[in-house]
Scaffold this motif. Structure first.
Motif, PDB file in Angstrom:
ATOM      1  N   TYR A 147      -8.995   7.666  -3.055  1.00 36.63           N
ATOM      2  CA  TYR A 147     -10.180   7.501  -3.913  1.00 36.63           C
ATOM      3  C   TYR A 147     -11.126   6.459  -3.312  1.00 36.63           C
ATOM      4  O   TYR A 147     -12.346   6.599  -3.361  1.00 36.63           O
ATOM      5  N   ILE A 167       3.313   6.255   9.466  1.00 35.48           N
ATOM      6  CA  ILE A 167       4.533   5.562   9.056  1.00 35.48           C
ATOM      7  C   ILE A 167       4.242   4.175   8.472  1.00 35.48           C
ATOM      8  O   ILE A 167       5.127   3.528   7.936  1.00 35.48           O
ATOM      9  N   VAL A 168       3.004   3.730   8.574  1.00 33.48           N
ATOM     10  CA  VAL A 168       2.667   2.390   8.076  1.00 33.48           C
ATOM     11  C   VAL A 168       2.251   2.448   6.607  1.00 33.48           C
ATOM     12  O   VAL A 168       2.738   1.680   5.779  1.00 33.48           O
ATOM     13  N   SER A 169       1.321   3.332   6.278  1.00 34.56           N
ATOM     14  CA  SER A 169       0.863   3.394   4.883  1.00 34.56           C
ATOM     15  C   SER A 169       0.207   4.743   4.569  1.00 34.56           C
ATOM     16  O   SER A 169      -0.529   4.857   3.603  1.00 34.56           O
ATOM     17  N   PHE A 194       7.785   0.595   5.444  1.00 34.48           N
ATOM     18  CA  PHE A 194       7.397   0.053   6.749  1.00 34.48           C
ATOM     19  C   PHE A 194       7.705  -1.438   6.816  1.00 34.48           C
ATOM     20  O   PHE A 194       8.300  -1.930   7.772  1.00 34.48           O
ATOM     21  N   PRO A 227       0.840  -1.206   0.000  1.00 37.29           N
ATOM     22  CA  PRO A 227       0.000   0.000   0.000  1.00 37.29           C
ATOM     23  C   PRO A 227       0.875   1.256   0.000  1.00 37.29           C
ATOM     24  O   PRO A 227       1.204   1.808   1.045  1.00 37.29           O
ATOM     25  N   SER A 268       3.400   6.703  -6.991  1.00 38.99           N
ATOM     26  CA  SER A 268       2.638   7.761  -6.315  1.00 38.99           C
ATOM     27  C   SER A 268       3.071   9.167  -6.709  1.00 38.99           C
ATOM     28  O   SER A 268       2.297  10.102  -6.556  1.00 38.99           O
ATOM     29  N   LYS A 269       4.296   9.326  -7.162  1.00 40.65           N
ATOM     30  CA  LYS A 269       4.832  10.671  -7.338  1.00 40.65           C
ATOM     31  C   LYS A 269       4.821  11.073  -8.806  1.00 40.65           C
ATOM     32  O   LYS A 269       3.877  11.692  -9.277  1.00 40.65           O
ATOM     33  N   PHE A 281      -4.313  -3.714  13.429  1.00 35.87           N
ATOM     34  CA  PHE A 281      -2.865  -3.508  13.550  1.00 35.87           C
ATOM     35  C   PHE A 281      -2.569  -2.211  14.298  1.00 35.87           C
ATOM     36  O   PHE A 281      -1.762  -2.174  15.222  1.00 35.87           O
ATOM     37  N   TYR A 301      -5.285  13.168  -1.390  1.00 33.92           N
ATOM     38  CA  TYR A 301      -4.492  13.486  -0.196  1.00 33.92           C
ATOM     39  C   TYR A 301      -5.401  13.895   0.949  1.00 33.92           C
ATOM     40  O   TYR A 301      -5.718  15.067   1.097  1.00 33.92           O
ATOM     41  N   GLN A 327       5.268   4.030   1.153  1.00 35.68           N
ATOM     42  CA  GLN A 327       5.331   4.091   2.615  1.00 35.68           C
ATOM     43  C   GLN A 327       5.113   2.690   3.175  1.00 35.68           C
ATOM     44  O   GLN A 327       5.835   2.265   4.081  1.00 35.68           O
ATOM     45  N   GLY A 328       4.151   1.979   2.610  1.00 39.44           N
ATOM     46  CA  GLY A 328       3.909   0.615   3.043  1.00 39.44           C
ATOM     47  C   GLY A 328       5.132  -0.266   2.823  1.00 39.44           C
ATOM     48  O   GLY A 328       5.473  -1.104   3.667  1.00 39.44           O
ATOM     49  N   LYS A 357      11.860   7.656  12.084  1.00 42.60           N
ATOM     50  CA  LYS A 357      10.724   7.278  12.935  1.00 42.60           C
ATOM     51  C   LYS A 357      10.500   5.771  12.916  1.00 42.60           C
ATOM     52  O   LYS A 357      10.175   5.157  13.935  1.00 42.60           O
ATOM     53  N   LEU A 358      10.653   5.172  11.741  1.00 42.60           N
ATOM     54  CA  LEU A 358      10.450   3.732  11.623  1.00 42.60           C
ATOM     55  C   LEU A 358      11.491   2.966  12.436  1.00 42.60           C
ATOM     56  O   LEU A 358      11.162   1.993  13.126  1.00 42.60           O
ATOM     57  N   GLN A 402      -8.261  -5.087   9.046  1.00 44.76           N
ATOM     58  CA  GLN A 402      -6.944  -5.585   9.443  1.00 44.76           C
ATOM     59  C   GLN A 402      -6.049  -4.406   9.794  1.00 44.76           C
ATOM     60  O   GLN A 402      -5.319  -4.435  10.793  1.00 44.76           O
ATOM     61  N   SER A 428      -0.939   8.615  -6.335  1.00 46.96           N
ATOM     62  CA  SER A 428      -0.926   8.587  -4.876  1.00 46.96           C
ATOM     63  C   SER A 428      -2.276   8.169  -4.283  1.00 46.96           C
ATOM     64  O   SER A 428      -2.332   7.465  -3.268  1.00 46.96           O
ATOM     65  N   VAL A 452      -0.620  -6.489   8.847  1.00 47.75           N
ATOM     66  CA  VAL A 452      -0.689  -5.022   8.805  1.00 47.75           C
ATOM     67  C   VAL A 452      -1.925  -4.545   8.051  1.00 47.75           C
ATOM     68  O   VAL A 452      -2.666  -3.689   8.523  1.00 47.75           O
ATOM     69  N   GLY A 482      10.446  -3.180   9.087  1.00 49.70           N
ATOM     70  CA  GLY A 482       9.895  -4.146  10.029  1.00 49.70           C
ATOM     71  C   GLY A 482      10.529  -5.519   9.871  1.00 49.70           C
ATOM     72  O   GLY A 482      10.627  -6.285  10.830  1.00 49.70           O
ATOM     73  N   PHE A 512      -4.158   5.991  -5.191  1.00 49.11           N
ATOM     74  CA  PHE A 512      -4.365   4.541  -5.282  1.00 49.11           C
ATOM     75  C   PHE A 512      -3.626   3.784  -4.175  1.00 49.11           C
ATOM     76  O   PHE A 512      -3.877   2.609  -3.966  1.00 49.11           O
ATOM     77  N   ARG A 513      -2.662   4.423  -3.527  1.00 52.74           N
ATOM     78  CA  ARG A 513      -1.818   3.760  -2.518  1.00 52.74           C
ATOM     79  C   ARG A 513      -1.225   2.453  -3.055  1.00 52.74           C
ATOM     80  O   ARG A 513      -1.616   1.356  -2.678  1.00 52.74           O
ATOM     81  N   ALA A 528      -6.398   4.281   0.850  1.00 54.36           N
ATOM     82  CA  ALA A 528      -6.336   4.883  -0.479  1.00 54.36           C
ATOM     83  C   ALA A 528      -7.421   5.957  -0.618  1.00 54.36           C
ATOM     84  O   ALA A 528      -8.595   5.706  -0.355  1.00 54.36           O
ATOM     85  N   TYR A 581      14.317  11.180   4.052  1.00 52.65           N
ATOM     86  CA  TYR A 581      12.866  11.091   4.265  1.00 52.65           C
ATOM     87  C   TYR A 581      12.564  10.915   5.742  1.00 52.65           C
ATOM     88  O   TYR A 581      13.116  10.044   6.404  1.00 52.65           O
ATOM     89  N   PHE A 582      11.649  11.718   6.257  1.00 51.93           N
ATOM     90  CA  PHE A 582      11.452  11.799   7.700  1.00 51.93           C
ATOM     91  C   PHE A 582      10.986  10.499   8.345  1.00 51.93           C
ATOM     92  O   PHE A 582      11.222  10.265   9.525  1.00 51.93           O
TER      93      PHE A 582
END
Lengths: 404, 404
Positions: free
Chosen positions: B287, B279-281, A116, A109, A250-251, B116, B74, A112-113, A141-142, B112, A256, A280, A120, A258-259, B285, A136-137
Motif C-alpha cells: 500500500y 528473503i529479507v522482507s 531474516f 517488516p 499478514s495471513k 543493504f 502483492y 519474512q523480516g 535460502k536464508l 536503508q 500483508s 537492513v 541473521g 502493511f508488511r 509495503a 517454508y522455502f
C-alpha cells in the motif's frame, strides 16, 4: 569460498510466489496438450485479500498513525514502545507465557523480516542449522545466504494421526553432531501439519539438553480448525534458553500489504535482531505499525467466522483432490494444501507453468519446499470459495490430461 | 573467523539516531556542570516531519492503494510495475540518463533497505570496499556485516571551495590494490558536501578503468541550495558498468514513516538485489508503494519553498556555530550540519549525552561517521526554525560550559 554469483544463484526466485509474472513462457506451447480452460483465474501462490479483506479498522489505524506525525514515523528500531506494550501482553496471553515489551519483542517488516533477522542473528559461516523438509522455502535460502550448513530433518505428513511429525531420532543425532540452530514452522508450510504436543515437548527437551537455538515460525497458528490443538513451544517447561517465536498479521488477518511481523523471545537475540534491523531497513514502516493495535484485538466473532470460512474451502478442496486420487493431507491449521501429483508426461516444473498458462491457475511448485517434494504443489486456499473450487477442478482435469 | 558476538558487537546501535531512548543515563549526573536549560527539546538526530510534513497527497495515495486491494498488496518483489514505470521515467529525467522500469529499478523499504541490498549484492567474505570517511554510519557496518574489508578514503570538507572532496590519489591506489566496490554519499552525510563535477568525473573514470562497482547514495540530491550544482555519476560518459544509484523520499519529502526507497542501475545487480529482497522482507509495503506516485510529482512550487525554508534555517545555524568559533562547513545540499567541537573536559560521547540530558538537544556523535570525527556532532536541521536556532544556541552555551 562461495562467489557472489554462486550465492545469488542459490537465491533464484523465479518460482517464488508472486514472481511468476517475470517468467518467460515462450517455450511452453510446444508441450501443451489440448486447449485453454475457461474460468476465473486463481492465484493460489498467496492469499486473496480481496476475498478475505484486512482486519476491520486497520486502514483507520494507519490513518491515525499518519495523523500522529513524527512520533509515529520515527519509532525505536524494534518498534513503537506503546504498541509493543499492548502487543506483548496479547502475545503472552495467546502463547501461554509472558513477553517483556521492553526486552523480548521486536516489530519487523513482515514475518519474512522477522525470519531474516532471526537467522541473521544466529547463523554465520559454518553454523549447522537443522531445517525441516518440507518447510517454508526461505528457510534453506536464508541459512545458505548467511554461510550456514543445512542439516535436513525429514517431516512425515501423509500418515495417520499420531504418525506424522519430524524425524526426532534424526534431530537428536543432528544436535549431538554440532547443530546449533533449528528452524521450523508449525503449522507446517506447505503441509498444514500442526506439531503434536509430544513432538513440541521432545523438541524443547532436546534443544535444551544440547544448547540449541530454536526459531519457530507460528505464522498460521491462529487459523486453527475444529477439533485441533495447538502447542506453543515457548510455554513448554523445558523451552530452550535461546528461543525466538515468529508471528504476524499478514495471513489470517490479511494485513500483508502493511508488511508487519513480530519476533519475541530471548532478550539477547532480540537485541541482536534490532542491531541488524538498524542496517537492513531501520524499522517496520512507522505509520503501518499503528495497525498492530488491531491485531489480537479483532471484533467479536470475526476470527471465528474467518476460520469457519476457510474450513469450508479446505473441506471442498480436499474433496476434489482426494476424489481424483491425489494424496493430500488435511491441513490442521493455516490455508495451505499440498496435494501430490502422479507421474506426468511433463516435468512438475513445466506442469506448474502449463497450469498457469492453460488453466489460469497459479500454484507454487513443491520443489520450493524440499528437493523430495518436487511432485507436489502448494495452494494457498485463502481465496474466493467458488473460484477456488472451480480452479481445483481444473487442476484435476489438467492432471488427467498430462498423466503418464 | 568472526563469531556472532563479534559480528553483532560491531553493529552496536546505541548512538544511532532514534535509539537514544534506550540509553542508560544513570551515571551522567556526577559529570554535570551547572543546571538544566529551559527551551523546547529538539531531536536533531532525524528530521521533524511535523515541522516539515509529508508531501501533499501522500496519505491519500496510501488510502487509494489500500482500496485497490490485492493487486497493490502483492506486488513483484522489486515493486509494482505500474509505479516503477512512472518512477523510472522521472528518475531518468532527474539524473540525466534513462532508467529501464523493467530491469534497472527496484523499490525498497527505505533507502536503508536499498543500501543493504546493494552492499549485500556486491560484498562477500574478503571483498575490499572503499568507504569514504566521514560518511553515513551504516556503510562501514554493512561492509563488515557482509564480511568485507573497509578501505578508508579520507574526505576533506572544511577547506575552501575547490579544495574539498575525496582523496583521489588514495582512491586510485585502493582500486589498483584490488578494491572491488566503492560506496559513498553525495551530498555527503554528515557534512553536506556535494561532490564536484571534476571529482565525479574522476571517480567514473577510475572505477571504469579498474572494473570497480560503485554505489552512490544520492538521498539528499534534491535539496540543493542556491547557486549549487549537482553532478549525477550515472550520467557521466565514463560511468562504470556496475553502478547503483540510491534515492528515496524519506528526507526532503518527509515520507520516512512510509519506508520507501529506490535503487536503480545495472540490471544484473538489480536482479541480485531483488533475490535478496525476497528473503529479507519480500517487498516494500504494498500500500505504501502507492505514495511513490507523489514523488518527483509534487505540486508546483512545493519543492522550491521547502528548499528555501531549509536554506534559511541552515544560514541561521551556521551563523550561531561560526559566531561561537566552531569550525562548520556550509552544507551545499541536504539538511545536515556538522560542527566541530573544541577540546572539552568530558569526552565527546559524554558531552552528547549531557546535551540531551541537560539541554534537551539530541544530536548524533561524530564517531558514528568516522573514527577521526569523534569531536564533531551532526544535526539534521529539518526542524521547526525557531526551536532549532534556540537549541543551537544551547549547544554553544554547553560548549562554553564544558570547554577545557
Amino acid at each position: 569460498m562461495t562467489t557472489l554469483d554462486e550465492k545469488f544463484s542459490a537465491l533464484a526466485a523465479d518460482n517464488a510466489p508472486g514472481q511468476e509474472v517475470r517468467q518467460d513462457t515462450g517455450d511452453l506451447d510446444a508441450q501443451m496438450k489440448g486447449g485453454l480452460f475457461n474460468g476465473v483465474p486463481v492465484d493460489f501462490s498467496h492469499g486473496d485479500v480481496d476475498a478475505f479483506p484486512p482486519t476491520p479498522g486497520s486502514a483507520e489505524a494507519w490513518n491515525a498513525g499518519f495523523a500522529a506525525g513524527g512520533r509515529q514515523a520515527y519509532t525505536e528500531y524494534r518498534g513503537a514502545a506503546a504498541i509493543r506494550e499492548g502487543l506483548a501482553a496479547r502475545l503472552g496471553t495467546f502463547t501461554g507465557c509472558p513477553v517483556s515489551a521492553e526486552h523480548e519483542l521486536i516489530i519487523t517488516p513482515g514475518t519474512q523480516g522477522a525470519l531474516f533477522l532471526a537467522l541473521g542473528a544466529t547463523v554465520t559461516t559454518g553454523t549447522k542449522v537443522a531445517v525441516v523438509e518440507p518447510d517454508y522455502f526461505a528457510n534453506r535460502k536464508l541459512v545458505a545466504f548467511f554461510g550456514g550448513e543445512v542439516v535436513p530433518i525429514a517431516l512425515s505428513w501423509l500418515g495417520a494421526r499420531g504418525e506424522n511429525g519430524p524425524d526426532l531420532a534424526r534431530l537428536e543425532a543432528a544436535f549431538k553432531d554440532g547443530t546449533e540452530v533449528l528452524v521450523f514452522s508449525t503449522p507446517n508450510n506447505p503441509t498444514g501439519l500442526v506439531y503434536s504436543p509430544e513432538d513440541i515437548a521432545a523438541i524443547a527437551r532436546l534443544a535444551s539438553r544440547h544448547g540449541v537455538t530454536v526459531i519457530v515460525d507460528q505464522l498460521y497458528s491462529r487459523l486453527l480448525y475444529d477439533g485441533e490443538r495447538y502447542t506453543h513451544l515457548r510455554a513448554d517447561e523445558n523451552a530452550p534458553e535461546n528461543l525466538i517465536t515468529i508471528m504476524g498479521p499478514s495471513k489470517t488477518e490479511s494485513l500483508s500489504g502493511f508488511r508487519l511481523g513480530t519476533a519475541f523471545g530471548s532478550a539477547k537475540l532480540i537485541e541482536r535482531m534490532e542491531r541488524l534491523q538498524a542496517i537492513v531497513s531501520l524499522r517496520a514502516a512507522g505509520y503501518n505499525q499503528a495497525a498492530l493495535d488491531t491485531w489480537f484485538n479483532e471484533p467479536d466473532g470475526w476470527m471465528a467466522a474467518r476460520i469457519a470460512d476457510h474450513q469450508a474451502i479446505r473441506d471442498d478442496l480436499i474433496g476434489v483432490f482426494r476424489g481424483a486420487g491425489l494424496a493430500t493431507a488435511v491441513p490442521q491449521a493455516g490455508s495451505y494444501v499440498f496435494p501430490a501429483l502422479p507421474p506426468l508426461d511433463v516435468s512438475p516444473e513445466v506442469f506448474v507453468r502449463l497450469l498457469r498458462r492453460q488453466a489460469g491457475v497459479t500454484v507454487t511448485p513443491g520443489s520450493e519446499f524440499a528437493p523430495a517434494t518436487r511432485a507436489s504443489i502448494r495452494l494457498n486456499f485463502s481465496q474466493d470459495h467458488a473460484a477456488a473450487v472451480a480452479a481445483a477442478k481444473r487442476i484435476v482435469e489438467m492432471v488427467a490430461r498430462y498423466k503418464s
